[in-house]
Every structure is written in C-alpha cells, then in structure tokens.
Design an enzyme around this catalytic site. Structure first.
Site, PDB file in Angstrom:
ATOM      1  N   LYS A  42       1.319  -4.529   4.416  1.00 22.51           N
ATOM      2  CA  LYS A  42       0.063  -3.830   4.157  1.00 22.51           C
ATOM      3  C   LYS A  42      -0.432  -3.252   5.485  1.00 22.51           C
ATOM      4  CE  LYS A  42      -3.907  -2.661   2.261  1.00 22.51           C
ATOM      5  NZ  LYS A  42      -3.956  -1.458   1.404  1.00 22.51           N
ATOM      6  N   ASN A  66      -6.731   3.267  -7.058  1.00 20.14           N
ATOM      7  CA  ASN A  66      -7.163   2.154  -6.215  1.00 20.14           C
ATOM      8  C   ASN A  66      -8.151   2.627  -5.169  1.00 20.14           C
ATOM      9  OD1 ASN A  66      -6.206   1.799  -3.148  1.00 20.14           O
ATOM     10  ND2 ASN A  66      -4.667   3.064  -4.206  1.00 20.14           N
ATOM     11  N   SER A  67      -9.047   1.703  -4.860  1.00 21.97           N
ATOM     12  CA  SER A  67      -9.880   1.879  -3.670  1.00 21.97           C
ATOM     13  C   SER A  67     -10.000   0.504  -3.026  1.00 21.97           C
ATOM     14  CB  SER A  67     -11.255   2.436  -4.016  1.00 21.97           C
ATOM     15  OG  SER A  67     -11.989   2.654  -2.818  1.00 21.97           O
ATOM     16  N   GLY A  69      -9.674  -0.423   0.101  1.00 20.72           N
ATOM     17  CA  GLY A  69     -10.487  -0.469   1.318  1.00 20.72           C
ATOM     18  C   GLY A  69      -9.854  -1.249   2.447  1.00 20.72           C
ATOM     19  N   CYS A 125      -5.199   6.921   4.793  1.00 23.90           N
ATOM     20  CA  CYS A 125      -5.947   6.053   3.875  1.00 23.90           C
ATOM     21  C   CYS A 125      -7.147   6.819   3.321  1.00 23.90           C
ATOM     22  CB  CYS A 125      -6.429   4.770   4.553  1.00 23.90           C
ATOM     23  SG  CYS A 125      -7.456   3.827   3.405  1.00 23.90           S
ATOM     24  N   ASN A 188       1.206   9.277   0.578  1.00 25.47           N
ATOM     25  CA  ASN A 188       0.206   8.269   0.216  1.00 25.47           C
ATOM     26  C   ASN A 188      -0.364   8.663  -1.151  1.00 25.47           C
ATOM     27  OD1 ASN A 188      -1.812   6.220   0.352  1.00 25.47           O
ATOM     28  ND2 ASN A 188      -1.846   6.420   2.583  1.00 25.47           N
ATOM     29  N   GLY A 244       6.031   7.867  -4.503  1.00 28.01           N
ATOM     30  CA  GLY A 244       5.061   8.475  -5.423  1.00 28.01           C
ATOM     31  C   GLY A 244       5.638   8.634  -6.813  1.00 28.01           C
TER      32      GLY A 244
HETATM   33  O1  RRO Z   1      -6.301  -0.072   1.201  1.00 27.01           O
HETATM   34  C1  RRO Z   1      -6.461   1.019   0.596  1.00 27.01           C
HETATM   35  O2  RRO Z   1      -7.486   1.292  -0.023  1.00 27.01           O
HETATM   36  C2  RRO Z   1      -5.415   2.050   0.625  1.00 27.01           C
HETATM   37  C3  RRO Z   1      -4.777   2.478   1.774  1.00 27.01           C
HETATM   38 BR1  RRO Z   1      -5.038   1.664   3.428  1.00 27.01          BR
HETATM   39  C4  RRO Z   1      -3.882   3.562   1.717  1.00 27.01           C
HETATM   40  O3  RRO Z   1      -3.286   4.017   2.707  1.00 27.01           O
HETATM   41  N1  RRO Z   1      -3.675   4.143   0.518  1.00 27.01           N
HETATM   42  C5  RRO Z   1      -4.284   3.723  -0.612  1.00 27.01           C
HETATM   43  O4  RRO Z   1      -4.055   4.291  -1.696  1.00 27.01           O
HETATM   44  N2  RRO Z   1      -5.163   2.660  -0.539  1.00 27.01           N
END
Ligand code: RRO
Length: 306
Positions: A42, A66-67, A69, A125, A188, A244
């Site tokens: 991660k 997703n969020s 964070g 991100c 991403n 992806g």
């Molecule tokens: O942790 C996240 O919310 C996140 C990250 Br760091 C990222 O690079 N891409 C994503 O979809 N979620």
C-alpha cells in the site's frame, strides 16, 4: 509467465496493485505465499494514517469506487517488514505517496538502505482532501521527478493517473523520458467519480460527498489506451505495468498487446483475495497457449493495425 522490468525478474507477470489487501504485514505475507509475481505495498506516508471515514470502498457490478484516504502504517513499519518479505524470492515493490516532496525524499532515503527491489512513486492519489493529483500538474511532476531521481538508489517507477488527451500523454511521457524513470504503472483509479444508489438516493461512499476513484470494468478501455500511448511515447528501456479492469486472462493478454510487460490487479484482488492469482495465471497461460505464444516479448506491444 515470467517477465523482466527494470532488470528485475518477476516469476509471474501478474501482481497485486498497490491499494487493496497490502497494508498490513499479514496482507503482505499472504502475497509472498501466493502466486502473485511480486509483493507491492500500500502507498506509504511519513506518518501512519487511519484514512477517510467509512464507508469508503464499495463494489458494484462493473467495478468499484474508493476513497480510502491513504490508510497505511507509516513508512517506518514497511522498512521494518523488508527483511521478512524478501524471503519470498520475488520482487518487493514499495509504493511511496508522501504528502509533499520532502516526505517523499525522506521515505525514499530510508528505503535506499533496505533490500527493497524497487520504488513505485504514486503521483496519482485522488482521495486526499486539499491535495490535487500531482500527475495532472506537469510542473510539479517535473520537480518531484528531478528531486527524487537525485537521491533514489533503487529502480524507480511512477504510478500515473489516467490521461485523456494526447497532449497530456506527450507531456508526461517527455518528463518520464527526460528523467529516466525505470518503469511506469498505468493507471491509478479514475479520480472523482460518483456512484449513486437510487434506492437510498445517496452516494455509495461517505468521503468527499461520495466522490472517489473508479476501478474495475469501467476503466479498462482508458487503462488500455494509457498503456498503448505510453508504449508509443516512452523510451523502450522503460517498462510498463498495466492496471485497470483486469478480471480474466484474456484481459491480461490485451494489456500485453497494448505494451505492458506486466500487470497489476486491484478490484478483482480486493474481491477474490490471493486465490485470484492462481486463476489469472492459469487463464492467461491457457489463452496464450491457444494463441501460440509462450513469451511476453513475443506479444508485448504487438497490437496489430486494423
Ligand atoms: O488510499 C486511497 O484512497 C487511494 C490511493 Br493512495 C490511490 O493511489 N488510489 C486510489 O484509488 N485510492
């Protein structure tokens, strides 16, 4: 099917994407024991982070939102994990996502002193309130690449956001060529999507009013296009990892044709866990055998014109 990127040997071209199920030591050990071609962590920051409020991940039929964070244990924990994780005899890639340049430099200097095989610098991100995605700001991207390249002693890759216009592909590719990164990971999640539940009349996730990164089937055409364009524009020494919307071995074949030397899986790994690697390796091998291919080099970037 094995592959090589940045002079590193991967026992399989299929590995996890930084994101799901790769935050804790238990997660990373499970990847080590699995048939994933690498262990990718991660994204880590200077300090540990709990991330955004729940609910912050939801699966839907065609993918996920997703969020998270950036929840992670803080880079020092991942430094501590390195010796144990190196026992699995596959590349160990640390994803680094400092909240500012100085953080990235401190984190990478610490990993320089470890046996980590490569750094994947996350320039994309989408989920930190008040922080724009670095990869969409070409001046800031250049500064980060220049400063990071000065100090990084490991093979360096960049995780890129999806681009949608040819001029942006060209600008980013010219920076990556100029600063001689070793690999790029495209893409991403597509940032700031919104999925609405018509029953509840609410968004599916809580942070940022429901806006979050979109993954899964929704994003495959965009991901393939990014891999293809980067393959056209990048120096041939720079390896491309495609990610992806991979759900099957046939999806992987398409990414390799577009120019990827390896692939990562996010949404399907979140949903299926480590058993997805056995299935995907088997499906990919079978499909390639049916097509008469046995090596990545024979397929990589060989998309035919119509
Ligand atoms: O942790 C996240 O919310 C996140 C990250 Br760091 C990222 O690079 N891409 C994503 O979809 N979620």
């Amino acid at each position: 099917m094995k592959t090589t990127i940045a002079s590193l040997n991967f026992p399989s071209c299929i590995m996890n994407a930084s994101g799901p199920r790769c935050t804790t030591f238990e997660d990373l050990k499970a990847l080590g024991l699995s048939s994933s071609g690498a262990i990718v962590t991660k994204s880590c920051t200077l300090e540990a982070r709990g991330g955004n409020p729940e609910p912050r991940y939801k699966k839907v039929e065609d993918g996920s939102i997703n969020s998270m964070g950036l929840p992670n244990l803080g880079y020092k924990k991942y430094v501590e994990f390195v010796p144990e994780l190196k026992k699995y005899k596959k590349p160990l890639i640390v994803s680094v996502s400092g909240l500012q340049l100085a953080d990235n430099l401190e984190i990478i200097k610490a990993f320089n002193k470890t046996d980590v095989d490569a750094i994947e610098l996350n320039l994309s991100c989408p989920n930190i309130v008040g922080k724009a995605q670095v990869g969409y700001d070409f001046e800031q991207s250049e500064e980060v690449l220049r400063e990071v390249k000065k100090i990084c002693k490991k093979p360096l890759g960049t995780k890129l956001p999806p681009y949608f216009d040819f001029v942006h592909f060209e600008q980013m590719a010219s920076l990556l060529n100029k600063h001689k990164v070793d690999f790029v990971t495209c893409i991403n999640s597509i940032g700031n999507g919104l999925i609405i539940d018509p029953e509840t009349e609410k968004p599916l996730i809580k942070p940022k009013g429901g806006f979050g990164g979109i993954g899964g089937k929704f994003v495959k055409p965009t991901a393939l296009a990014n891999v293809k364009k980067m393959h056209e524009l990048l120096d041939k020494k720079i390896g491309i990892i495609g990610v992806g919307g991979i759900y099957s071995g046939v999806d992987i074949f398409e990414f390799i044709l577009a120019g990827a030397r390896a692939v990562q899986v996010g949404t399907i790994y979140q949903e299926e866990g480590v058993k997805c690697f056995d299935r995907l390796n088997r499906e990919f091998e079978n499909y390639c055998a049916k097509k008469g291919y046995s090596k990545i080099e024979d397929m990589c970037g060989k998309l035919k014109p119509l």
